[in-house]
Motif scaffolding. Structure first.
Motif, mmCIF file in Angstrom:
data_model
loop_
_atom_site.group_PDB
_atom_site.id
_atom_site.type_symbol
_atom_site.label_atom_id
_atom_site.label_comp_id
_atom_site.label_asym_id
_atom_site.label_seq_id
_atom_site.Cartn_x
_atom_site.Cartn_y
_atom_site.Cartn_z
ATOM 1 N N LEU A 185 1.241 -1.642 0.059
ATOM 2 C CA LEU A 185 0.036 -0.371 0.176
ATOM 3 C C LEU A 185 1.020 0.945 -0.661
ATOM 4 N N ARG A 186 2.341 1.566 0.887
ATOM 5 C CA ARG A 186 2.789 2.348 1.093
ATOM 6 C C ARG A 186 3.702 2.310 -0.444
ATOM 7 N N ASP A 187 4.374 1.878 -0.860
ATOM 8 C CA ASP A 187 4.775 1.824 -2.247
ATOM 9 C C ASP A 187 3.743 2.114 -3.455
ATOM 10 N N TYR A 188 2.676 1.382 -3.297
ATOM 11 C CA TYR A 188 1.814 2.009 -4.053
ATOM 12 C C TYR A 188 1.144 3.940 -4.253
ATOM 13 N N ILE A 189 0.982 3.765 -2.667
ATOM 14 C CA ILE A 189 1.066 5.823 -2.061
ATOM 15 C C ILE A 189 1.912 6.532 -3.159
ATOM 16 N N ASP A 190 3.465 5.999 -2.923
ATOM 17 C CA ASP A 190 4.494 6.862 -2.657
ATOM 18 C C ASP A 190 4.323 7.157 -4.736
ATOM 19 N N LYS A 191 4.286 6.097 -5.425
ATOM 20 C CA LYS A 191 4.078 6.070 -6.457
ATOM 21 C C LYS A 191 2.955 6.838 -6.929
ATOM 22 N N SER A 192 2.145 6.732 -6.461
ATOM 23 C CA SER A 192 0.702 8.117 -6.649
ATOM 24 C C SER A 192 1.351 9.402 -6.458
ATOM 25 N N VAL A 193 1.512 9.641 -5.183
ATOM 26 C CA VAL A 193 2.643 10.447 -4.732
ATOM 27 C C VAL A 193 3.132 11.563 -5.618
ATOM 28 N N ASP A 194 3.981 10.264 -5.934
ATOM 29 C CA ASP A 194 4.841 11.290 -7.248
ATOM 30 C C ASP A 194 4.652 11.601 -8.703
ATOM 31 N N ALA A 195 3.494 10.814 -8.985
ATOM 32 C CA ALA A 195 2.486 10.897 -9.928
ATOM 33 C C ALA A 195 1.976 12.449 -9.504
ATOM 34 N N SER A 196 0.759 12.469 -9.002
ATOM 35 C CA SER A 196 0.463 13.724 -8.100
ATOM 36 C C SER A 196 0.724 14.735 -8.265
ATOM 37 N N ALA A 197 2.344 15.154 -7.828
ATOM 38 C CA ALA A 197 2.864 16.048 -7.880
ATOM 39 C C ALA A 197 3.677 16.584 -8.942
ATOM 40 N N GLU A 198 3.826 15.795 -10.103
ATOM 41 C CA GLU A 198 4.213 16.184 -10.893
ATOM 42 C C GLU A 198 3.254 16.941 -11.783
ATOM 43 N N ILE A 199 1.460 16.425 -12.171
ATOM 44 C CA ILE A 199 0.278 16.609 -12.429
ATOM 45 C C ILE A 199 -0.019 18.253 -11.473
ATOM 46 N N GLY A 200 0.477 17.872 -10.123
ATOM 47 C CA GLY A 200 0.267 19.309 -9.454
ATOM 48 C C GLY A 200 1.101 20.512 -9.685
ATOM 49 N N GLU A 201 2.148 20.071 -10.141
ATOM 50 C CA GLU A 201 3.193 21.070 -10.612
ATOM 51 C C GLU A 201 2.879 21.529 -12.006
ATOM 52 N N ALA A 202 2.383 20.803 -12.700
ATOM 53 C CA ALA A 202 1.835 21.366 -14.110
ATOM 54 C C ALA A 202 0.977 22.501 -13.724
ATOM 55 N N TYR A 203 0.378 21.636 -13.559
ATOM 56 C CA TYR A 203 -1.485 22.199 -13.248
ATOM 57 C C TYR A 203 -0.850 24.123 -12.538
ATOM 58 N N LEU A 204 0.020 23.716 -11.290
ATOM 59 C CA LEU A 204 -0.031 25.486 -10.632
ATOM 60 C C LEU A 204 0.333 26.439 -11.481
ATOM 61 N N GLY A 206 0.391 26.263 -15.330
ATOM 62 C CA GLY A 206 -0.252 26.433 -16.073
ATOM 63 C C GLY A 206 -1.534 27.467 -15.989
ATOM 64 N N VAL A 207 -1.387 27.695 -14.402
ATOM 65 C CA VAL A 207 -2.365 28.337 -14.022
ATOM 66 C C VAL A 207 -2.526 30.168 -14.956
ATOM 67 N N LYS A 208 -3.435 30.044 -14.842
ATOM 68 C CA LYS A 208 -3.204 32.152 -15.837
ATOM 69 C C LYS A 208 -2.784 33.310 -15.019
ATOM 70 N N ASP A 209 -1.944 33.783 -15.776
ATOM 71 C CA ASP A 209 -1.515 35.295 -14.753
ATOM 72 C C ASP A 209 -3.039 35.469 -13.895
ATOM 73 N N GLU A 210 -4.011 35.725 -15.217
ATOM 74 C CA GLU A 210 -5.313 35.978 -14.963
ATOM 75 C C GLU A 210 -6.002 35.638 -13.940
ATOM 76 N N ASP A 211 -6.296 34.551 -14.033
ATOM 77 C CA ASP A 211 -6.899 33.834 -12.942
ATOM 78 C C ASP A 211 -6.268 33.848 -11.608
ATOM 79 N N LEU A 212 -5.381 33.810 -11.610
ATOM 80 C CA LEU A 212 -4.064 34.277 -10.251
ATOM 81 C C LEU A 212 -4.858 35.980 -9.643
ATOM 82 N N ARG A 213 -4.946 36.898 -10.699
ATOM 83 C CA ARG A 213 -4.958 37.686 -10.433
ATOM 84 C C ARG A 213 -6.291 38.105 -9.996
ATOM 85 N N ARG A 214 -7.168 36.757 -9.871
ATOM 86 C CA ARG A 214 -8.209 37.226 -9.811
ATOM 87 C C ARG A 214 -8.856 36.304 -8.832
#
Length: 338
Positions: A185-204, A206-214
């Motif tokens: 379970l921990r191995d699975y979670i660790d891999k999931s966290v790695d993937a989630s971190a990459e997705i989260g980094e790309a999302y954050l 990728g947020v447009k300046d206008e969205d950040l401003r709002r």
């Protein structure tokens, strides 16, 4: 009449004249004329000529390194910090009243424009072991909690008991299977966290300046009406005093380091690049000080001091100490003996 006697009479007259200038009715007129004449002279002197940058740097750097400050100042700084944090003024002040909309908007736009810094902060946070460990523990305990407390086990009679029974049977059939399941379970979670971190980094990122401003504007609207006392709710005067002492000790060390000394020298160079060619009068004027304001404020602080010195019988002796050496000098005596 002997020269020494003439010198004494002239000294007494001169002292009386200066005392009258400082404490009499003519003080305001004398001060106004003096201030205006001083500013006229200052207009003829450039900053770089009156106080060369090299001289100022030498003075500041050496004072920072050599000046020893008594511990009483540390205690005073702590008392000031305690009084400021405990002030009742915080209850009536709102954050929105202290920061003008134009200032907030400028700070918001500047922060959004610093994309490189934003990328470094987001990347460092999401890729850090501390963040990943926190998220992994959160998911692990969440999944474990859901396995034993989920809608199925809560609503189906006997489901929770059957689940516990099944784990017991598995452990007897294959000892250590709980630990194995935990590890998987921990191995699975660790891999999931790695993937989630990459997705989260790309999302954050990728947020447009206008969205950040709002988003920033929405947060500001919520925070603007919060009393300062609520922001400081978790900090009391003693905490502030402790932090002030820590900061004081840190600054006391930093001011002696070559790092800070170099920063001071470069800061002085930058200041002189802007103001070195200006006259002293222009520099005074740039900070809003004109002849009338200077005269008024000098008068406000000088008059009480002069009255106090006169009351304590210290004014005349102080003036006499400045003038007496001249009247006792050989040059003055030679003139008076002619």
């Amino acid at each position: 009449m002997a020269g020494k006697e003439r010198a004494q009479r002239l000294l007494d007259a001169h002292v009386a004249y200066v005392v009258e200038q400082l404490s009499g009715k003519g003080f305001e007129a004398w001060l106004e004329a003096t201030v205006r004449a001083t500013l006229e002279d200052a207009a003829r002197l450039k900053l770089k000529d009156a106080v060369p940058a090299k001289q100022l740097k030498y003075c500041v750097v050496n004072l920072m390194a050599e000046l020893e400050i008594d511990d009483a100042l540390r205690a005073a700084v702590q008392d000031i910090a305690r009084a400021v944090v405990d002030s009742e003024a915080h209850a009536d002040a709102r954050i929105g009243e202290l920061v003008e909309p134009e200032v907030f908007e400028a700070a918001r736009d500047k922060a959004i424009a610093m994309r490189t810094l934003r990328e470094e902060i987001v990347g460092s946070l999401l890729q850090s072991k501390a963040y990943r460990g926190f998220v992994a523990d959160l998911l692990y305990h969440g999944i474990q909690g859901w396995v034993t407390n989920n809608p199925l086990t809560d609503t189906v009679p006997g489901a929770k008991r059957a689940l516990a029974f099944g784990r017991s049977v598995l452990n007897r059939a294959r000892p250590g299977i709980d630990a194995e399941l935990d590890r998987r379970l921990r191995d699975y979670i660790d891999k999931s966290v790695d993937a989630s971190a990459e997705i989260g980094e790309a999302y954050l990122l990728g947020v447009k300046d206008e969205d950040l401003r709002r988003g920033a504007d929405a947060l500001w609207r919520q925070a603007a009406d919060i009393p300062v006392s609520e922001v400081l709710d978790g900090v009391n005067g003693d905490d502030a005093a402790d932090w002030a002492g820590i900061a004081y000790d840190g600054i006391h060390h930093l001011r002696k380091t070559p790092y800070v000394q170099q920063l001071v020298e470069e800061g002085i160079d930058a200041y002189y690049a802007h103001f070195g060619e200006l006259s002293l009068a222009d520099i005074v004027g740039d900070v809003g000080l004109d002849a009338d304001l200077l005269r008024r404020e000098i008068s406000r602080f000088t008059q009480p001091v002069v009255k106090l010195l006169k009351k304590k019988k210290l004014l005349e002796p102080a003036i006499r100490r400045q003038l007496e050496p001249f009247y006792c000098s050989e040059a003055a005596q030679a003139i008076l003996n002619e």
